[in-house]
Design an enzyme around this catalytic site. Structure first.
Site, PDB file in Angstrom:
ATOM      1  N   THR A  47      -5.512   0.420  -3.968  1.00 32.71           N
ATOM      2  CA  THR A  47      -4.253  -0.117  -4.473  1.00 32.71           C
ATOM      3  C   THR A  47      -4.366  -1.610  -4.752  1.00 32.71           C
ATOM      4  O   THR A  47      -3.440  -2.372  -4.505  1.00 32.71           O
ATOM      5  CB  THR A  47      -3.111   0.148  -3.468  1.00 32.71           C
ATOM      6  OG1 THR A  47      -3.416  -0.536  -2.248  1.00 32.71           O
ATOM      7  CG2 THR A  47      -2.958   1.627  -3.196  1.00 32.71           C
TER       8      THR A  47
ATOM      9  N   ASP B 172      -5.885   5.907   1.171  1.00 36.37           N
ATOM     10  CA  ASP B 172      -6.087   4.494   0.866  1.00 36.37           C
ATOM     11  C   ASP B 172      -7.539   4.154   1.199  1.00 36.37           C
ATOM     12  O   ASP B 172      -8.066   4.574   2.231  1.00 36.37           O
ATOM     13  CB  ASP B 172      -5.136   3.647   1.718  1.00 36.37           C
ATOM     14  CG  ASP B 172      -5.068   2.191   1.270  1.00 36.37           C
ATOM     15  OD1 ASP B 172      -6.129   1.526   1.287  1.00 36.37           O
ATOM     16  OD2 ASP B 172      -3.975   1.724   0.911  1.00 36.37           O
TER      17      ASP B 172
ATOM     18  N   ASP C 211      -7.869 -10.693  -1.374  1.00 36.92           N
ATOM     19  CA  ASP C 211      -8.138 -10.573  -2.813  1.00 36.92           C
ATOM     20  C   ASP C 211      -7.140 -11.342  -3.666  1.00 36.92           C
ATOM     21  O   ASP C 211      -7.282 -11.383  -4.891  1.00 36.92           O
ATOM     22  CB  ASP C 211      -8.122  -9.095  -3.220  1.00 36.92           C
ATOM     23  CG  ASP C 211      -6.769  -8.451  -2.941  1.00 36.92           C
ATOM     24  OD1 ASP C 211      -6.269  -8.585  -1.807  1.00 36.92           O
ATOM     25  OD2 ASP C 211      -6.211  -7.808  -3.855  1.00 36.92           O
ATOM     26  N   GLN C 212      -6.146 -11.965  -3.055  1.00 31.38           N
ATOM     27  CA  GLN C 212      -5.137 -12.711  -3.817  1.00 31.38           C
ATOM     28  C   GLN C 212      -5.766 -13.865  -4.599  1.00 31.38           C
ATOM     29  O   GLN C 212      -5.314 -14.192  -5.703  1.00 31.38           O
ATOM     30  CB  GLN C 212      -4.049 -13.227  -2.879  1.00 31.38           C
ATOM     31  CG  GLN C 212      -3.238 -12.119  -2.225  1.00 31.38           C
ATOM     32  CD  GLN C 212      -2.461 -12.585  -1.008  1.00 31.38           C
ATOM     33  OE1 GLN C 212      -2.243 -13.782  -0.805  1.00 31.38           O
ATOM     34  NE2 GLN C 212      -2.022 -11.635  -0.182  1.00 31.38           N
TER      35      GLN C 212
ATOM     36  N   HIS D  20       0.831  -1.204   0.000  1.00 33.12           N
ATOM     37  CA  HIS D  20       0.000   0.000   0.000  1.00 33.12           C
ATOM     38  C   HIS D  20       0.869   1.260   0.000  1.00 33.12           C
ATOM     39  O   HIS D  20       0.611   2.208  -0.746  1.00 33.12           O
ATOM     40  CB  HIS D  20      -0.929   0.005   1.214  1.00 33.12           C
ATOM     41  CG  HIS D  20      -1.952  -1.090   1.190  1.00 33.12           C
ATOM     42  ND1 HIS D  20      -3.268  -0.871   0.835  1.00 33.12           N
ATOM     43  CD2 HIS D  20      -1.865  -2.417   1.459  1.00 33.12           C
ATOM     44  CE1 HIS D  20      -3.938  -2.022   0.899  1.00 33.12           C
ATOM     45  NE2 HIS D  20      -3.098  -2.955   1.267  1.00 33.12           N
TER      46      HIS D  20
ATOM     47  N   GLU E 222       3.203  -5.906 -11.346  1.00 36.74           N
ATOM     48  CA  GLU E 222       4.620  -5.803 -11.677  1.00 36.74           C
ATOM     49  C   GLU E 222       5.054  -6.929 -12.605  1.00 36.74           C
ATOM     50  O   GLU E 222       5.867  -6.718 -13.517  1.00 36.74           O
ATOM     51  CB  GLU E 222       5.458  -5.808 -10.396  1.00 36.74           C
ATOM     52  CG  GLU E 222       5.344  -4.515  -9.607  1.00 36.74           C
ATOM     53  CD  GLU E 222       5.989  -4.567  -8.240  1.00 36.74           C
ATOM     54  OE1 GLU E 222       5.850  -3.584  -7.485  1.00 36.74           O
ATOM     55  OE2 GLU E 222       6.637  -5.598  -7.926  1.00 36.74           O
TER      56      GLU E 222
END
Length: 482
Positions: A143, A120, A402-403, A24, A386
Site C-alpha cells: 500500500t 499487507d 518512504d515519505q 494501510h 489522493e
C-alpha cells in the site's frame, strides 16, 4: 471486458490482513470492497483494538456489509495507553512474535475455506508462514508507491555494499546523505537521503530495519505482488518490478475504480459500509469551506502517525497565519510529542482569523472540494495519491520512512510540489504557502490536473489499472478452481 463472478458460481473467498494502521487499513478496505463488488467473498481481519476504533469513529453500524463481506478480529497483544494509541512503536515486534497463532486459529474457524490470503506486505513475516501451514495461496499488497517500495527493497543491497548501517551519527550531517545511488532499477539520480529513513541508523540490529528487509525480500517468496499505483505515474519502476517478479498488479488509484461501481450496487450490497477512518470525522469543516472562493484554501494534514513538538506546531501556525491565505488545519489529538494539543487561547484565536482547525476529516472529500488550492502534507502515500487524484499540488514536509521518497518524486519527477526544510521555520512556511497558492503555483496546479487525468485514464475502460485488476480477479478465480 470486466470479470464478474456469475451468480451460479461458487464465490472465491479472500482473507485480507492489513497492517493495523490508518492508511494501510483504508487502502486494503478499498481493494476488498472493489473485489466484493466483482463477486468475491471477503473476510477482512482487523485487530480487536483497530476494529473498536473504526466502530467508535464511524458508529456501531458503519462496518455493516453483506453476508459475503465479513469483519473478524483477533487480539494484538499490545497494551494500549489511550484509545488513539496505535501501538505503533512495538507493533512489528508483536507482528513477528504473537500474531501467527491467533491468526491461524481465526482462519481455521471460518465457515468457508479461503481461496487466497491478500496480505499487507509488511505483515508477511507471519502471513506467509500461515499460508504455508494452511495450504492456501497468498498475495502481497504493497500500500505504498512503487518508488517507496523499491527504495525500501534496496536496503539489503545498501547493507551489502557497506553503506548501511551508518558508521556513526556524523554521517547524518555531512555529504554522505547527498550521495547519488546510480544502480537502483528505475530510480536514476536518487540520493541516499531520498530513500527510506530507516536506513539512517547506526544500529545493525535495528528491529524496523530488519523488518523492512525481511518484508520486501518476502516479495520473492510469493507469486503475486500488488501495488497501489498506476503505470503512467511510475513507468520506469513498474517496468523494473515487472522484470523482478513473476506477477505484478498495479491497481491505483483504488478510489477511481470504486467510483465506477454503479450506485445501486453499493446500496444493495454494502448499504451501511461507510468507515475507513480510525478518527471521528468533523463534517463542520465543509460548511466553512463552502464560504470560501475556489482554490483559495490550503489544506494542512500530517497524517495519522506524524508527531511534532509544540514549537514546530507554533511555527506552522504563525507561518500559515502570516501567509494571508485561508487554511483548513487538521490537528490530531495525539499530534504533539508528550504534550496536550490544547493551544494557547491567544494563539488559537489568531490563527482562527483565517483558519479552521479540526481534529480529523474526510480527506478525499476535502481535497476534491473546489475551495482547496493546495495541500501541506507529510507525503504519506495515501495522502499523495489522493492529492494527485484530486489534481491538488503539494508542499512536502516528510516525516519518516518512504515519505521522503514520495517527497522527492512529488517535486522532482512529477513536478506537482514544493519541498520544505526539515526544520520548521515560520518564514519558510509563509513563503511556500504564498508561492503554492499564488500565480507561481499555477504551473504546479496544471501539472497536478494532468496527473489526475492520467489517473482517470488508467482506471477507465482498457486503462492499465482496470486491465490489471481484471487480471487479478481472473487469477483469483483460477486459484479457486484448483
Amino acid at each position: 471486458m470486466d470479470t464478474v463472478i456469475a451468480t451460479s458460481e461458487k464465490k472465491p473467498h479472500l482473507i485480507f490482513a492489513p497492517v493495523p494502521a490508518q492508511s494501510h487499513i483504508k487502502d486494503m478496505l478499498k481493494l476488498a470492497e472493489f473485489l466484493h463488488h466483482k463477486g468475491l467473498q471477503i473476510t477482512f481481519v482487523n485487530t480487536d483494538h483497530m476494529h473498536k476504533r473504526l466502530l467508535k469513529s464511524g458508529g456501531p453500524h458503519c462496518l455493516d456489509g453483506s453476508s459475503s463481506f465479513r469483519f473478524v478480529t483477533f487480539p494484538d497483544g499490545i497494551s494500549h495507553t489511550t484509545e488513539d494509541d496505535d501501538g505503533s512503536i512495538p507493533l512489528f515486534y508483536y507482528v513477528e512474535t504473537t500474531f501467527l497463532t491467533p491468526f491461524l486459529d481465526l482462519v481455521k474457524k471460518l465457515p468457508t475455506r479461503p481461496t487466497c490470503i491478500i496480505s499487507d506486505g509488511f505483515m508477511s513475516s507471519f502471513t506467509i508462514e500461515a499460508a504455508q501451514k494452511l495450504g492456501i495461496p497468498i498475495m502481497l499488497y504493497w500500500t505504498l508507491s512503487a518508488c517507496g517500495f523499491m527504495g525500501t527493497y534496496q536496503i539489503k543491497s545498501l547493507i551489502e555494499k557497506g553503506l548501511v548501517p551508518l558508521k556513526d551519527e556524523s554521517y547524518l550531517k555531512g555529504e554522505f546523505l547527498e550521495t547519488t545511488i546510480d544502480w537502483i532499477p528505475g530510480m536514476e539520480g536518487i540520493r541516499i537521503k531520498d530513500l527510506n529513513t530507516i536506513l539512517q541508523t547506526t544500529d545493525p540490529d535495528d528491529l524496523i530495519l530488519r523488518i523492512c528487509i525481511e518484508s520486501t525480500q518476502n516479495s520473492h517468496i510469493v507469486s503475486y505482488n500488488i501495488f497501489h499505483t498506476f503505470d503512467a505515474l511510475e513507468p520506469s519502476i513498474v517496468n523494473a518490478l515487472s522484470s523482478m517478479f513473476s506477477q505484478i498488479y498495479t491497481v491505483g488509484p483504488m478510489q477511481f475504480l470504486l467510483d465506477q461501481v454503479p450506485e445501486y450496487e453499493k446500496q444493495t450490497e454494502m448499504s451501511n459500509f461507510s468507515s475507513y477512518s480510525l478518527w471521528k470525522e468533523e463534517p463542520t469543516c465543509f460548511e466553512w469551506l463552502k464560504s470560501k472562493e475556489p482554490r483559495s484554501v490550503i489544506y494542512v494534514n500530517f497524517g495519522s502517525f506524524t508527531v511534532m513538538s509544540m514549537d514546530d506546531l507554533i511555527e506552522f501556525g504563525w507561518g500559515l497565519a502570516n501567509s494571508n491565505h485561508c487554511f483548513l488545519w487538521i490537528i490530531r489529538s495525539n499530534l504533539l510529542v508528550g504534550e496536550s494539543t490544547i493551544l494557547q487561547p491567544e494563539f488559537e484565536e489568531h490563527i482562527k482569523k483565517r483558519g479552521f482547525i479540526a481534529s480529523w476529516c474526510s480527506q478525499e472529500k476535502v481535497l476534491n472540494h473546489p475551495s482547496i488550492g493546495g495541500f501541506l502534507t507529510h507525503c504519506g502515500w495515501g495522502s499523495t495519491i489522493e492529492s494527485l487524484s484530486a489534481g491538488v499540488p503539494m508542499i512536502c514536509w516528510p516525516y519518516l520512512w518512504d515519505q521522503v521518497t514520495n517527497c522527492r518524486y512529488i517535486w522532482k519527477e512529477w513536478e506537482v510540489g514544493l519541498e520544505m526544510g526539515k526544520s520548521v521555520k515560520r518564514e519558510e512556511v509563509t513563503k511556500l504557502v504564498q508561492e503554492l497558492m499564488g500565480e507561481k503555483g499555477d504551473k504546479l496546479r496544471d501539472k497536478a490536473m494532468e496527473w489526475k487525468e492520467k489517473a482517470l485514464a488508467a482506471t477507465g475502460t482498457n486503462g492499465s489499472s482496470s486491465l490489471s485488476v481484471n487480471n487479478l480477479i481472473k487469477e483469483i478465480i483460477t486459484l479457486s478452481r484448483n
